[in-house]
Design a protein around this motif. Structure first.
Motif, PDB file in Angstrom:
ATOM      1  N   LEU A  10      28.148  32.092  18.461  1.00  0.00           N
ATOM      2  CA  LEU A  10      27.338  31.152  19.226  1.00  0.00           C
ATOM      3  C   LEU A  10      27.221  31.608  20.671  1.00  0.00           C
ATOM      4  N   SER A  11      25.990  31.644  21.182  1.00  0.00           N
ATOM      5  CA  SER A  11      25.749  32.011  22.574  1.00  0.00           C
ATOM      6  C   SER A  11      25.352  30.800  23.416  1.00  0.00           C
ATOM      7  N   LYS A  12      24.422  29.975  22.899  1.00  0.00           N
ATOM      8  CA  LYS A  12      23.920  28.839  23.670  1.00  0.00           C
ATOM      9  C   LYS A  12      23.384  27.787  22.711  1.00  0.00           C
ATOM     10  N   ILE A  13      23.582  26.521  23.078  1.00  0.00           N
ATOM     11  CA  ILE A  13      23.027  25.431  22.275  1.00  0.00           C
ATOM     12  C   ILE A  13      22.522  24.335  23.203  1.00  0.00           C
ATOM     13  N   ASP A  14      21.276  23.910  22.996  1.00  0.00           N
ATOM     14  CA  ASP A  14      20.665  22.796  23.726  1.00  0.00           C
ATOM     15  C   ASP A  14      20.370  21.677  22.732  1.00  0.00           C
ATOM     16  N   VAL A  15      20.907  20.499  23.005  1.00  0.00           N
ATOM     17  CA  VAL A  15      20.738  19.371  22.092  1.00  0.00           C
ATOM     18  C   VAL A  15      20.094  18.206  22.842  1.00  0.00           C
ATOM     19  N   THR A  16      19.067  17.646  22.246  1.00  0.00           N
ATOM     20  CA  THR A  16      18.418  16.447  22.788  1.00  0.00           C
ATOM     21  C   THR A  16      18.622  15.298  21.804  1.00  0.00           C
ATOM     22  N   VAL A  17      19.196  14.204  22.312  1.00  0.00           N
ATOM     23  CA  VAL A  17      19.383  13.027  21.479  1.00  0.00           C
ATOM     24  C   VAL A  17      18.097  12.223  21.484  1.00  0.00           C
ATOM     25  N   THR A  18      17.614  11.878  20.309  1.00  0.00           N
ATOM     26  CA  THR A  18      16.333  11.195  20.182  1.00  0.00           C
ATOM     27  C   THR A  18      16.529   9.783  19.632  1.00  0.00           C
ATOM     28  N   GLU A  19      15.509   8.955  19.873  1.00  0.00           N
ATOM     29  CA  GLU A  19      15.504   7.617  19.300  1.00  0.00           C
ATOM     30  C   GLU A  19      15.167   7.709  17.815  1.00  0.00           C
ATOM     31  N   GLY A  20      15.800   6.909  17.040  1.00  0.00           N
ATOM     32  CA  GLY A  20      15.504   6.935  15.617  1.00  0.00           C
ATOM     33  C   GLY A  20      16.059   8.196  14.993  1.00  0.00           C
ATOM     34  N   GLY A  21      15.248   8.945  14.317  1.00  0.00           N
ATOM     35  CA  GLY A  21      15.716  10.164  13.677  1.00  0.00           C
ATOM     36  C   GLY A  21      14.587  10.895  13.004  1.00  0.00           C
ATOM     37  N   THR A  22      14.889  12.099  12.596  1.00  0.00           N
ATOM     38  CA  THR A  22      13.946  12.929  11.862  1.00  0.00           C
ATOM     39  C   THR A  22      14.552  13.236  10.511  1.00  0.00           C
ATOM     40  N   GLY A  23      14.100  12.527   9.498  1.00  0.00           N
ATOM     41  CA  GLY A  23      14.656  12.735   8.170  1.00  0.00           C
ATOM     42  C   GLY A  23      16.044  12.132   8.042  1.00  0.00           C
ATOM     43  N   SER A  24      16.660  12.426   6.917  1.00  0.00           N
ATOM     44  CA  SER A  24      17.984  11.857   6.636  1.00  0.00           C
ATOM     45  C   SER A  24      19.091  12.903   6.628  1.00  0.00           C
ATOM     46  N   SER A  25      18.746  14.155   6.875  1.00  0.00           N
ATOM     47  CA  SER A  25      19.760  15.208   6.863  1.00  0.00           C
ATOM     48  C   SER A  25      19.423  16.256   7.920  1.00  0.00           C
ATOM     49  N   PHE A  33      14.412  36.577  15.218  1.00  0.00           N
ATOM     50  CA  PHE A  33      15.543  37.473  15.002  1.00  0.00           C
ATOM     51  C   PHE A  33      15.184  38.823  15.590  1.00  0.00           C
ATOM     52  N   GLN A  34      16.018  39.320  16.484  1.00  0.00           N
ATOM     53  CA  GLN A  34      15.788  40.607  17.135  1.00  0.00           C
ATOM     54  C   GLN A  34      16.819  41.616  16.631  1.00  0.00           C
ATOM     55  N   PRO A  35      16.419  42.491  15.714  1.00  0.00           N
ATOM     56  CA  PRO A  35      17.387  43.431  15.121  1.00  0.00           C
ATOM     57  C   PRO A  35      18.067  44.338  16.141  1.00  0.00           C
ATOM     58  N   MET A  36      17.318  44.799  17.143  1.00  0.00           N
ATOM     59  CA  MET A  36      17.904  45.716  18.127  1.00  0.00           C
ATOM     60  C   MET A  36      19.032  45.054  18.902  1.00  0.00           C
ATOM     61  N   LEU A  37      18.878  43.771  19.198  1.00  0.00           N
ATOM     62  CA  LEU A  37      19.895  43.035  19.948  1.00  0.00           C
ATOM     63  C   LEU A  37      20.841  42.252  19.051  1.00  0.00           C
ATOM     64  N   GLN A  38      20.528  42.211  17.743  1.00  0.00           N
ATOM     65  CA  GLN A  38      21.305  41.416  16.796  1.00  0.00           C
ATOM     66  C   GLN A  38      21.403  39.952  17.238  1.00  0.00           C
ATOM     67  N   SER A  39      20.306  39.446  17.836  1.00  0.00           N
ATOM     68  CA  SER A  39      20.289  38.073  18.332  1.00  0.00           C
ATOM     69  C   SER A  39      19.396  37.199  17.448  1.00  0.00           C
ATOM     70  N   VAL A  40      19.767  35.917  17.364  1.00  0.00           N
ATOM     71  CA  VAL A  40      19.074  34.958  16.508  1.00  0.00           C
ATOM     72  C   VAL A  40      18.816  33.685  17.299  1.00  0.00           C
ATOM     73  N   THR A  41      17.591  33.139  17.162  1.00  0.00           N
ATOM     74  CA  THR A  41      17.256  31.832  17.735  1.00  0.00           C
ATOM     75  C   THR A  41      16.774  30.934  16.605  1.00  0.00           C
ATOM     76  N   LEU A  42      17.327  29.740  16.564  1.00  0.00           N
ATOM     77  CA  LEU A  42      16.880  28.821  15.517  1.00  0.00           C
ATOM     78  C   LEU A  42      16.730  27.418  16.085  1.00  0.00           C
ATOM     79  N   ASP A  43      15.865  26.630  15.461  1.00  0.00           N
ATOM     80  CA  ASP A  43      15.674  25.221  15.797  1.00  0.00           C
ATOM     81  C   ASP A  43      16.298  24.371  14.715  1.00  0.00           C
ATOM     82  N   ALA A  44      16.957  23.296  15.143  1.00  0.00           N
ATOM     83  CA  ALA A  44      17.584  22.375  14.201  1.00  0.00           C
ATOM     84  C   ALA A  44      17.092  20.966  14.481  1.00  0.00           C
ATOM     85  N   VAL A  45      16.857  20.200  13.438  1.00  0.00           N
ATOM     86  CA  VAL A  45      16.446  18.811  13.575  1.00  0.00           C
ATOM     87  C   VAL A  45      17.254  17.972  12.600  1.00  0.00           C
ATOM     88  N   GLY A  46      17.474  16.721  12.985  1.00  0.00           N
ATOM     89  CA  GLY A  46      18.226  15.833  12.116  1.00  0.00           C
ATOM     90  C   GLY A  46      18.197  14.417  12.639  1.00  0.00           C
TER      91      GLY A  46
END
Length: 286
Positions: A10-25, A33-46
């Motif tokens: 893990l390098s960095k994580i930004d979390v925003t708390v929202t009203e209600g929710g998005t889905g149930s899980s 994904f940058q192979p040369m840097l072996q770095s990954v960026t992903l979005d998560a929702v819940g």
């Protein structure tokens, strides 16, 4: 699958708390994904949150070389006269050394500071192939003799692979406490072990593994390099002054082990390829 999972840092994580929710899980999607840097960026929702996570692909654990493969490199009986104390023999260089000597008919005792299960796995592999292997716990930060009193052999060879953590974050270019730790492991412990083996055996060949980092001077390893330079001097001096002790000193390149694994691929040698010629030199000297 790169993320999420065991092989991620893990390098960095930004979390925003929202009203209600998005889905149930909780769900995620890899955005980049940058192979040369072996770095990954992903979005998560819940439920009640939206997040962006940045990380790196962590190197997978280095697989140990197997005895059945190493046995093909060794002539039967080549090391039958060898009784070797291998300090730090549960992984990497030490494990490969133990397996090579055992494959050649020699008896070995491997030590570990932590990771008893790994040490026992090496011993079991050797014993299952008909070899002889003892396992002892040994901490290079503590006096050698009391820890090795149960050693069942009279060592004709000593291999000193004990090491503290080499790559670490530092607050200053030179840290005296770090040097003290390195000197204890790479110098004082080697001296104590050499004396111990001489008291147990008639003649001993001792291997001091130095490092090519002395010539390369990589960043943030000043104390490590200083301790290894001192260790080379110590090993050479002991051979001149202690009867029946012969030392073999070799500046090894980066070896493929968990200790040297990095996020960005760096060329590294297989432990067996480095150690087999050295074991032959040690055995000829003995």
């Amino acid at each position: 699958m790169f993320v999420p999972g065991l092989h991620s840092i893990l390098s960095k994580i930004d979390v925003t708390v929202t009203e209600g929710g998005t889905g149930s899980s909780l769900g995620y999607a890899v955005k980049r994904f940058q192979p040369m840097l072996q770095s990954v960026t992903l979005d998560a929702v819940g439920p009640g949150l939206v997040a962006r996570v940045e990380g790196f692909v962590r190197p997978r654990p280095v697989e140990q070389e197997r005895l059945r493969d190493l046995a093909a490199l060794v002539e039967p009986g080549a090391f039958a006269a060898v009784s070797a104390l291998i300090v730090g023999g549960s992984r990497g260089l030490g494990a490969a050394t133990a397996k090579l000597i055992a494959a050649g008919g020699g008896a070995v005792c491997i030590t570990y500071a932590s990771g008893a299960e790994e040490a026992e796995a090496v011993a079991r592999e050797i014993r299952d192939a008909g070899g002889r292997c003892q396992v002892l716990r040994y901490d290079a930060a503590e006096p050698a003799a009391p820890q090795l009193v149960a050693l069942a052999m009279r060592p004709s060879q000593l291999y000193h692979f004990a090491t503290p953590r080499i790559f670490r974050q530092k607050r200053a270019p030179f840290e005296p406490a770090c040097l003290d730790e390195m000197m204890r492991v790479y110098n004082t412990a080697f001296y104590e072990l050499s004396q111990f083996c001489l008291e147990r055996g008639d003649a001993v060949a001792a291997f001091y593994p130095s490092t090519s980092a002395i010539d390369e001077a990589p960043r943030d390893t000043l104390e490590y390099v200083m301790a290894k330079i001192a260790g080379e001097t110590l090993a050479a001096t002991l051979a001149r002054t202690l009867p029946n002790l012969r030392t073999v000193i070799e500046r090894l390149p980066r070896v493929k082990t968990d200790q040297t694994a990095t996020i960005f691929p760096v060329p590294a040698a297989a432990p067996s390829a480095l150690m087999l010629p050295i074991i032959r030199r040690m055995s000829a000297a003995a």
